[in-house]
Design an enzyme around this catalytic site. Sequence first.
Site, PDB file in Angstrom:
ATOM      1  N   HIS A  33      -3.466   4.396   4.994  1.00  0.00           N
ATOM      2  CA  HIS A  33      -4.668   3.539   4.950  1.00  0.00           C
ATOM      3  C   HIS A  33      -5.850   4.291   4.330  1.00  0.00           C
ATOM      4  O   HIS A  33      -6.517   3.795   3.430  1.00  0.00           O
ATOM      5  CB  HIS A  33      -4.996   3.073   6.371  1.00  0.00           C
ATOM      6  CG  HIS A  33      -6.271   2.299   6.467  1.00  0.00           C
ATOM      7  ND1 HIS A  33      -6.395   1.020   5.989  1.00  0.00           N
ATOM      8  CD2 HIS A  33      -7.483   2.637   6.974  1.00  0.00           C
ATOM      9  CE1 HIS A  33      -7.638   0.599   6.195  1.00  0.00           C
ATOM     10  NE2 HIS A  33      -8.314   1.553   6.785  1.00  0.00           N
ATOM     11  N   ARG A  46       0.867  -1.188   0.000  1.00  0.00           N
ATOM     12  CA  ARG A  46       0.000   0.000   0.000  1.00  0.00           C
ATOM     13  C   ARG A  46       0.895   1.225   0.000  1.00  0.00           C
ATOM     14  O   ARG A  46       1.574   1.485   0.998  1.00  0.00           O
ATOM     15  CB  ARG A  46      -0.924  -0.039   1.228  1.00  0.00           C
ATOM     16  CG  ARG A  46      -1.586   1.283   1.502  1.00  0.00           C
ATOM     17  CD  ARG A  46      -2.786   1.160   2.415  1.00  0.00           C
ATOM     18  NE  ARG A  46      -2.538   0.640   3.757  1.00  0.00           N
ATOM     19  CZ  ARG A  46      -1.869   1.281   4.713  1.00  0.00           C
ATOM     20  NH1 ARG A  46      -1.345   2.464   4.501  1.00  0.00           N
ATOM     21  NH2 ARG A  46      -1.717   0.723   5.907  1.00  0.00           N
ATOM     22  N   TYR A  48       4.075   4.549  11.688  1.00  0.00           N
ATOM     23  CA  TYR A  48       4.299   3.103  11.814  1.00  0.00           C
ATOM     24  C   TYR A  48       5.107   2.481  10.676  1.00  0.00           C
ATOM     25  O   TYR A  48       5.361   1.295  10.685  1.00  0.00           O
ATOM     26  CB  TYR A  48       2.970   2.354  11.994  1.00  0.00           C
ATOM     27  CG  TYR A  48       1.963   2.559  10.873  1.00  0.00           C
ATOM     28  CD1 TYR A  48       2.038   1.809   9.698  1.00  0.00           C
ATOM     29  CD2 TYR A  48       0.944   3.498  10.989  1.00  0.00           C
ATOM     30  CE1 TYR A  48       1.122   1.986   8.668  1.00  0.00           C
ATOM     31  CE2 TYR A  48       0.031   3.700   9.960  1.00  0.00           C
ATOM     32  CZ  TYR A  48       0.118   2.944   8.807  1.00  0.00           C
ATOM     33  OH  TYR A  48      -0.783   3.120   7.790  1.00  0.00           O
TER      34      TYR A  48
HETATM   35  C1  TPP Z   1     -14.927  -6.750  11.142  1.00  0.00           C
HETATM   36  C2  TPP Z   1     -14.082  -5.508  11.136  1.00  0.00           C
HETATM   37  N1  TPP Z   1     -13.182  -5.303  12.116  1.00  0.00           N
HETATM   38  C3  TPP Z   1     -12.436  -4.179  12.129  1.00  0.00           C
HETATM   39  C4  TPP Z   1     -12.579  -3.230  11.162  1.00  0.00           C
HETATM   40  C5  TPP Z   1     -11.740  -1.950  11.202  1.00  0.00           C
HETATM   41  N2  TPP Z   1     -10.797  -1.936  10.082  1.00  0.00           N
HETATM   42  C6  TPP Z   1     -11.067  -1.227   8.965  1.00  0.00           C
HETATM   43  S1  TPP Z   1      -9.884  -1.405   7.819  1.00  0.00           S
HETATM   44  C7  TPP Z   1      -8.958  -2.410   8.813  1.00  0.00           C
HETATM   45  C8  TPP Z   1      -7.649  -2.977   8.319  1.00  0.00           C
HETATM   46  C9  TPP Z   1      -7.845  -3.915   7.150  1.00  0.00           C
HETATM   47  O1  TPP Z   1      -6.641  -4.337   6.604  1.00  0.00           O
HETATM   48  P1  TPP Z   1      -6.575  -5.313   5.384  1.00  0.00           P
HETATM   49  O2  TPP Z   1      -7.585  -6.398   5.501  1.00  0.00           O
HETATM   50  O3  TPP Z   1      -5.166  -5.733   5.256  1.00  0.00           O
HETATM   51  O4  TPP Z   1      -7.018  -4.423   4.146  1.00  0.00           O
HETATM   52  P2  TPP Z   1      -6.370  -3.085   3.571  1.00  0.00           P
HETATM   53  O5  TPP Z   1      -7.062  -1.930   4.233  1.00  0.00           O
HETATM   54  O6  TPP Z   1      -4.907  -3.114   3.848  1.00  0.00           O
HETATM   55  O7  TPP Z   1      -6.674  -3.115   2.112  1.00  0.00           O
HETATM   56  C10 TPP Z   1      -9.594  -2.592  10.033  1.00  0.00           C
HETATM   57  C11 TPP Z   1      -9.049  -3.402  11.148  1.00  0.00           C
HETATM   58  C12 TPP Z   1     -13.545  -3.478  10.161  1.00  0.00           C
HETATM   59  N3  TPP Z   1     -13.752  -2.633   9.151  1.00  0.00           N
HETATM   60  N4  TPP Z   1     -14.275  -4.617  10.160  1.00  0.00           N
END
Ligand code: TPP
Length: 360
Positions: free
Chosen positions: A259, A255, A268
């Site tokens: 975020h 990425r 981080y």
């Molecule tokens: C069930 C759930 N738990 C927590 C969150 C909060 N949250 C939003 S994005 C994220 C990180 C996701 O990372 P990843 O799956 O690696 O996807 P990326 O954003 O890197 O594409 C979290 C923990 C959420 N959206 N849904």
Amino acid sequence: MTVSTRPEAGLLQLIDEHGEPTGRTGGELPTQRLLEGYRRMVIGRRFDVQATALVRQGRLAVYPSSHGQEACEIGAVLALRPTDWLFPTYRDAMALVARGIDPVEALTLMRGDRHCGYDPRRWRTAPQCTPLATQLPHAVGLAMAARRDGTDTVALALCGDGATSEGDFHEALNFAAVFKAPVVFLVVNNQFAISVPLSRQTAAAALVDKAAGYGMPGVRVDGNDLAAVDHALGAAVARARAGDGPTLVEAVTYRMQPHTNADDDTRYRDRDEVEAWRGRDPLARLAAHLEHTGVLDDDTRARITAQAEELAAAMRAGLAQEPALDPTALTEHVYATPTPQLREQAALVAVELQELELNR
Ligand SMILES: Cc1ncc(C[n+]2csc(CCOP(=O)(O)OP(=O)(O)O)c2C)c(N)n1
């Protein structure tokens, strides 16, 4: 521990970082198909850059950039027929645009207007999923239903590395493998779940190793190499269509942006690491390859750039308009037949709106 310590072994790469073929499959690279992929990647990046700018102008509430992940986004769409289904996450608006969805409609969720701005049935694309991994059981369910209906429809679901820690990920993969659902899981491993690095997400050497535990094939590809992503997903989709069950594809990428606009990634992650990944840019690599093979010349580049600029102009114009919102639409599309509670809620909203109107 930083991501550079993760094992790189077993990574399928067909075009290296200098645009040279690696000769890994022994077959010819599909030049015209890759040119079309390149075109969609350039348009996708322009979309992403424009969306990021629109957040700064207050036109979008939030935007999770997929800059740097273009090969995964476009590879996923290239692998599917129009009759197949795509199950995207919040980060995959670029894939929606590549599928043909209007860019303004693709950004409705990020605008904060509604949960989905396009017609999922028309585009065979589920609404972008914000809760992590809940789209995966949905994809399996749709794939099972499609098979029961006697069609050869395949469902492809995207998720991130962080989503692999959710219960829904495990339930979906297990069920799909046991019942040989015609589904493909594409884990876009961009190394971070907000601030949580992959090393804190899993103790497995690689996310693809999880496939064996469920009894399905797994392929680990260089997620910045469109040719590799396309090759792996093409095989996985064909396998699913033939009735041989699901495949897990792990695409290793990065990425490049925070975020979302609400995140400060300097807290981080190391700038050197981000810069190192800039050298693996999926667009530059494919451009170099297509130039070597002679299909990408100045005219073609100019034509693609003009298409991308046209899209960006349409986004600016579309998002400059105030959205026409109907609060009563909040309870639509929740159930095919609304429940009594839902009807009651809709009636309450209607009364409140009427009162507001009278007190104007
Ligand atoms: C069930 C759930 N738990 C927590 C969150 C909060 N949250 C939003 S994005 C994220 C990180 C996701 O990372 P990843 O799956 O690696 O996807 P990326 O954003 O890197 O594409 C979290 C923990 C959420 N959206 N849904």
